[in-house]
Design an enzyme around this catalytic site. Sequence first.
Site, PDB file in Angstrom:
ATOM      1  N   HIS A 124       0.832  -1.197   0.000  1.00  0.00           N
ATOM      2  CA  HIS A 124       0.000   0.000   0.000  1.00  0.00           C
ATOM      3  C   HIS A 124       0.872   1.255   0.000  1.00  0.00           C
ATOM      4  O   HIS A 124       1.720   1.409   0.886  1.00  0.00           O
ATOM      5  CB  HIS A 124      -0.897   0.035   1.235  1.00  0.00           C
ATOM      6  CG  HIS A 124      -2.057  -0.909   1.149  1.00  0.00           C
ATOM      7  ND1 HIS A 124      -3.115  -0.861   2.015  1.00  0.00           N
ATOM      8  CD2 HIS A 124      -2.319  -1.924   0.291  1.00  0.00           C
ATOM      9  CE1 HIS A 124      -4.000  -1.798   1.698  1.00  0.00           C
ATOM     10  NE2 HIS A 124      -3.530  -2.465   0.661  1.00  0.00           N
ATOM     11  N   TYR A 153      -9.055   5.277   7.683  1.00  0.00           N
ATOM     12  CA  TYR A 153      -9.188   5.635   9.097  1.00  0.00           C
ATOM     13  C   TYR A 153     -10.258   6.719   9.190  1.00  0.00           C
ATOM     14  O   TYR A 153     -10.165   7.734   8.496  1.00  0.00           O
ATOM     15  CB  TYR A 153      -7.875   6.200   9.639  1.00  0.00           C
ATOM     16  CG  TYR A 153      -6.762   5.199   9.831  1.00  0.00           C
ATOM     17  CD1 TYR A 153      -5.949   4.803   8.773  1.00  0.00           C
ATOM     18  CD2 TYR A 153      -6.503   4.655  11.092  1.00  0.00           C
ATOM     19  CE1 TYR A 153      -4.919   3.896   8.955  1.00  0.00           C
ATOM     20  CE2 TYR A 153      -5.469   3.747  11.288  1.00  0.00           C
ATOM     21  CZ  TYR A 153      -4.686   3.373  10.217  1.00  0.00           C
ATOM     22  OH  TYR A 153      -3.656   2.469  10.398  1.00  0.00           O
ATOM     23  N   PRO A 192      -3.430   0.405  18.753  1.00  0.00           N
ATOM     24  CA  PRO A 192      -3.196  -0.101  17.395  1.00  0.00           C
ATOM     25  C   PRO A 192      -3.391   0.949  16.291  1.00  0.00           C
ATOM     26  O   PRO A 192      -3.109   0.687  15.130  1.00  0.00           O
ATOM     27  CB  PRO A 192      -4.225  -1.221  17.249  1.00  0.00           C
ATOM     28  CG  PRO A 192      -5.268  -0.915  18.248  1.00  0.00           C
ATOM     29  CD  PRO A 192      -4.595  -0.211  19.374  1.00  0.00           C
ATOM     30  N   LYS A 235       1.731   0.031  15.087  1.00  0.00           N
ATOM     31  CA  LYS A 235       3.137  -0.001  15.494  1.00  0.00           C
ATOM     32  C   LYS A 235       3.518  -1.195  16.366  1.00  0.00           C
ATOM     33  O   LYS A 235       4.707  -1.461  16.549  1.00  0.00           O
ATOM     34  CB  LYS A 235       3.488   1.291  16.253  1.00  0.00           C
ATOM     35  CG  LYS A 235       3.506   2.526  15.379  1.00  0.00           C
ATOM     36  CD  LYS A 235       4.529   2.421  14.283  1.00  0.00           C
ATOM     37  CE  LYS A 235       4.245   3.362  13.127  1.00  0.00           C
ATOM     38  NZ  LYS A 235       4.783   2.874  11.872  1.00  0.00           N
ATOM     39  N   TYR A 251       4.296   6.626   9.836  1.00  0.00           N
ATOM     40  CA  TYR A 251       3.456   5.464   9.516  1.00  0.00           C
ATOM     41  C   TYR A 251       4.259   4.401   8.760  1.00  0.00           C
ATOM     42  O   TYR A 251       4.154   3.205   9.065  1.00  0.00           O
ATOM     43  CB  TYR A 251       2.238   5.899   8.681  1.00  0.00           C
ATOM     44  CG  TYR A 251       1.146   4.843   8.631  1.00  0.00           C
ATOM     45  CD1 TYR A 251       1.093   3.914   7.593  1.00  0.00           C
ATOM     46  CD2 TYR A 251       0.167   4.768   9.622  1.00  0.00           C
ATOM     47  CE1 TYR A 251       0.107   2.934   7.546  1.00  0.00           C
ATOM     48  CE2 TYR A 251      -0.830   3.792   9.589  1.00  0.00           C
ATOM     49  CZ  TYR A 251      -0.845   2.881   8.543  1.00  0.00           C
ATOM     50  OH  TYR A 251      -1.814   1.906   8.501  1.00  0.00           O
TER      51      TYR A 251
HETATM   52  C1  PHB Z   1      -5.283  -4.396  10.932  1.00  0.00           C
HETATM   53  O1  PHB Z   1      -5.334  -4.654   9.708  1.00  0.00           O
HETATM   54  O2  PHB Z   1      -5.562  -5.245  11.820  1.00  0.00           O
HETATM   55  C2  PHB Z   1      -4.871  -3.011  11.364  1.00  0.00           C
HETATM   56  C3  PHB Z   1      -4.420  -2.113  10.403  1.00  0.00           C
HETATM   57  C4  PHB Z   1      -4.037  -0.828  10.796  1.00  0.00           C
HETATM   58  C5  PHB Z   1      -4.115  -0.471  12.137  1.00  0.00           C
HETATM   59  C6  PHB Z   1      -4.559  -1.386  13.104  1.00  0.00           C
HETATM   60  C7  PHB Z   1      -4.942  -2.668  12.712  1.00  0.00           C
HETATM   61  O3  PHB Z   1      -3.748   0.794  12.527  1.00  0.00           O
END
Ligand code: PHB
Length: 391
Positions: free
Chosen positions: A72, A201, A293, A297, A385
């Site tokens: 990505h 997000y 999460p 990280k 990120y």
């Molecule tokens: C996930 O795909 O489980 C995931 C992806 C990004 C995040 C947290 C969890 O910030």
Amino acid sequence: MKTQVCIVGAGPSGLLLSQLLHLRGIASVVLERRSRAHVMGRIRAGVLERGMVALLREAGVNARLDREALVHEGLDIAFDGRRHRIDLAALTGGAAVTVYGQTEIQRDLFEARDATGGIVIDEAEDVMPHEVDGDAPYVTYRKYGVEHRVDCDFVAGCDGYHGVCRTAIPNQVLKTFERVYPFGWMGLLADVPPVSDELIYVNSARGFALCSMRSPTRSRYYVQCPLEERVEDWSDDRFWTELIGRLPADAGARLVTGPSIEKSIAPLRSFVAEPMRHGRLFLAGDAAHIVPPTGAKGLNLAASDVHFLSRGLIAYYQTGDDRGLSEYSEKALRRVWKAVRFSWWMTRLLHHFPEDSPFDRRVQAAELEYLFTSKAAQTALAENYVGLPYE
Ligand code: PHB
Ligand code: APR
């Protein structure tokens, strides 16, 4: 039993460290409290920084990842009816993130350890490190009612937040730092195509939501929920309805729903234990730190810890140079705290905090408006990120 490094915990930290050491001729024994099936049954993270991918490649466990993982180059942030793509690659000189489930990493690492004669003892009860501040540490455990002892040169505490190794650091030495967030994440895994090619997000009027994925046919979704929520009170339909209510209208209209494979609620906390070394004990991964999460990280910090620790151990055994081991805690913590800050910042940016005042909410909206309109702000998000350098 005698070995060079006794590793407590067969999560990503423990198995990756064991495999990296093996490839440089350093023997280890991994002691895992749970069954392999239980460890493999965990649904955890899914976004890998370039440093993690490089480490998996160094460990020789990248074949399936190279075939199946998604790369990505951007992610979307949605707020107040608007959606802005953060162009990770353009903002970081070409860096990207790799989407590949932690469960698959565990599978690949277990297979590699099995194929190379790794000693991974599961269902090891009452694992306990001893004399870690002496020159001859050892670890005891019980299996099938029989007591065992592993004599070693070093102990690697890769046993996660609820592990035992952190307790081997004396209270007068150990310092901990913690922030517990006033909400959790409810996650759902389903074999449905992702709603978007990249992650979304969302900071919506109803709270945070995240659209992620594991493959073109398997999706991972999250919604922020109150801590007192119980997963058994959430049917799949209730989850899908809530998620759609938080997504931008076009994404909500496109969302493909289906039966959940897994559904769970996780609390959010920031936690750091210092130092990450005491005598011949080294902490790595969740044993030393936990992040919310939001910034993806947790797994990636385990990777940088293992990077620093494996190099310190390899230098020690190959040349007698112990500088890497002496500098481990300070070096690992420098990167840990930057990731803790970023994860806290991203969580603060995207969630509804019950105690927030109208002023707090205006500041959060201004922070998002600044992010949407400033290349400098987007660059700061992007470089954290994709992962700061291992330095
Ligand atoms: C996930 O795909 O489980 C995931 C992806 C990004 C995040 C947290 C969890 O910030
Ligand atoms: N004895 C032996 N094993 C133990 C003990 C113990 N006393 N306590 C815990 N363990 C095992 C757990 O069962 C688990 O398999 O240690 C392992 C720790 O693994 P993780 O918790 O996955 O931690 P880590 O390997 O550092 O990986 C961090 O995992 O939890 C996620 O979000 C986290 O993605 C991050 C990654």
